[in-house]
Scaffold this motif. Structure first.
Motif, PDB file in Angstrom:
ATOM      1  N   ARG A  25      -4.056   5.267   4.534  1.00 14.66           N
ATOM      2  CA  ARG A  25      -4.524   3.900   4.829  1.00 14.66           C
ATOM      3  C   ARG A  25      -3.326   3.013   5.164  1.00 14.66           C
ATOM      4  O   ARG A  25      -3.375   2.192   6.086  1.00 14.66           O
ATOM      5  CB  ARG A  25      -5.271   3.314   3.625  1.00 14.66           C
ATOM      6  CG  ARG A  25      -6.669   3.852   3.443  1.00 14.66           C
ATOM      7  CD  ARG A  25      -7.676   3.138   4.306  1.00 14.66           C
ATOM      8  NE  ARG A  25      -7.828   1.725   3.916  1.00 14.66           N
ATOM      9  CZ  ARG A  25      -8.087   0.745   4.761  1.00 14.66           C
ATOM     10  NH1 ARG A  25      -8.200   1.004   6.030  1.00 14.66           N
ATOM     11  NH2 ARG A  25      -8.211  -0.486   4.327  1.00 14.66           N
TER      12      ARG A  25
ATOM     13  N   GLU B  11      -2.433   0.800   8.579  1.00 14.88           N
ATOM     14  CA  GLU B  11      -2.149  -0.625   8.466  1.00 14.88           C
ATOM     15  C   GLU B  11      -0.837  -0.964   9.189  1.00 14.88           C
ATOM     16  O   GLU B  11      -0.774  -1.903   9.977  1.00 14.88           O
ATOM     17  CB  GLU B  11      -2.032  -0.948   6.970  1.00 14.88           C
ATOM     18  CG  GLU B  11      -1.882  -2.395   6.586  1.00 14.88           C
ATOM     19  CD  GLU B  11      -1.621  -2.503   5.074  1.00 14.88           C
ATOM     20  OE1 GLU B  11      -2.374  -3.203   4.417  1.00 14.88           O
ATOM     21  OE2 GLU B  11      -0.671  -1.864   4.578  1.00 14.88           O
TER      22      GLU B  11
ATOM     23  N   ARG C  22       0.818  -1.208   0.000  1.00 17.83           N
ATOM     24  CA  ARG C  22       0.000   0.000   0.000  1.00 17.83           C
ATOM     25  C   ARG C  22       0.860   1.270   0.000  1.00 17.83           C
ATOM     26  O   ARG C  22       0.536   2.246  -0.667  1.00 17.83           O
ATOM     27  CB  ARG C  22      -0.917  -0.014   1.216  1.00 17.83           C
ATOM     28  CG  ARG C  22      -2.273   0.536   0.887  1.00 17.83           C
ATOM     29  CD  ARG C  22      -3.237   0.400   2.013  1.00 17.83           C
ATOM     30  NE  ARG C  22      -4.330  -0.491   1.652  1.00 17.83           N
ATOM     31  CZ  ARG C  22      -5.008  -1.200   2.520  1.00 17.83           C
ATOM     32  NH1 ARG C  22      -4.671  -1.190   3.789  1.00 17.83           N
ATOM     33  NH2 ARG C  22      -6.001  -1.950   2.133  1.00 17.83           N
TER      34      ARG C  22
END
Lengths: 116, 135
Positions: free
Chosen positions: B121, B125, A98
């Motif tokens: 995000r 995480e 990510r």
């Protein structure tokens, strides 16, 4: 982009990334509370970070003298990419999928702003 | 809306407003100290500009607000809040300075904003993984 704008943009990038990485190194010095601050004060990292941010302040003003504000702020987002790569290189921070996707989008966006 | 979410929202908007004001001060200082030249004269003109001190005050205010937000909000939203001022700066530059971005640059701006949201995000995480690891 004219050469002077490009040079100032690179300088902002170097000072910002260098400053953030120096502060990260400073925060890793062992110690608690006042002792932590004392330990940081006798090592170069904290001072290096402060010097880098002072240089960035002046360079940022110079950069905004030669580019429009919105464009300058968008181009400076490349700092996030540089800090993340620096964190990986110097502190072994994890580059998750990510995080990679995030910095890839930002880098591509900065390129489009630069050539647009 | 719960008190906690109201706190996040107020903190988020406050941080964005302070960051935007600081950048506007920077630009105004640069405009007033023009023409730019790599010489001490320019630096002296800049230091005599009141706007520069607005920018410094804005940075300090943003730092305190960010630290307060970080103490209570998850790192992801705090990260987003500290970087999404690009949107408000773009709006303010168009309004106050009449700046216009080319279509390709607007596309680039959209990708950057998307990237910031993805990174926010990602930070959540990583923070969660580290907490689990520590326990």
């Amino acid at each position: 982009m004219p050469p002077i704008s490009f040079a100032l943009w690179l300088l902002v990038l170097v000072f910002d990334t260098g400053g953030q990485l120096a502060f990260k190194a400073a925060s890793g010095v062992p110690g608690e509370g006042l002792g932590h601050w004392r330990a940081m004060a006798v090592r170069p990292w904290l001072w290096l970070g402060i010097a880098a941010f002072a240089c960035e302040f002046v360079t940022w003003l110079a950069f905004l003298s030669v580019v429009p504000l919105a464009e300058g702020v968008l181009l400076s987002c490349l700092n996030m990419t540089a800090v993340m790569l620096g964190g990986r290189w110097l502190f072994g921070e994890r580059l998750t999928a990510r995080r990679l996707l995030g910095v890839a989008l930002i880098t591509l966006g900065v390129v489009l702003v630069g050539i647009g | 809306m719960s008190t906690r979410w109201r706190f996040y929202l107020v903190g988020f908007l406050l941080l964005m407003a302070i960051d935007t004001a600081a950048q506007l001060c920077f630009k105004l200082a640069a405009l007033h100290a023009a023409p730019f030249a790599i010489d001490p004269g320019w630096l002296l003109r800049v230091l005599r500009e009141p706007w520069v001190y607005g920018a410094i005050a804005g940075y300090l205010g943003a730092f305190v607000t960010y630290m307060t937000l970080l103490k209570h909000a998850p790192v992801g939203p705090a990260f987003a809040a500290s970087h999404l001022q690009v949107v408000s700066v773009m709006a303010a530059s168009a309004w106050l300075f009449g700046e216009r971005l080319a279509p390709l640059q607007l596309l680039g701006a959209a990708l950057i904003v998307l990237g910031i949201l993805v990174l926010a995000r990602a930070e959540d995480e990583v923070a969660q993984a580290e907490t689990t690891h520590a326990c």
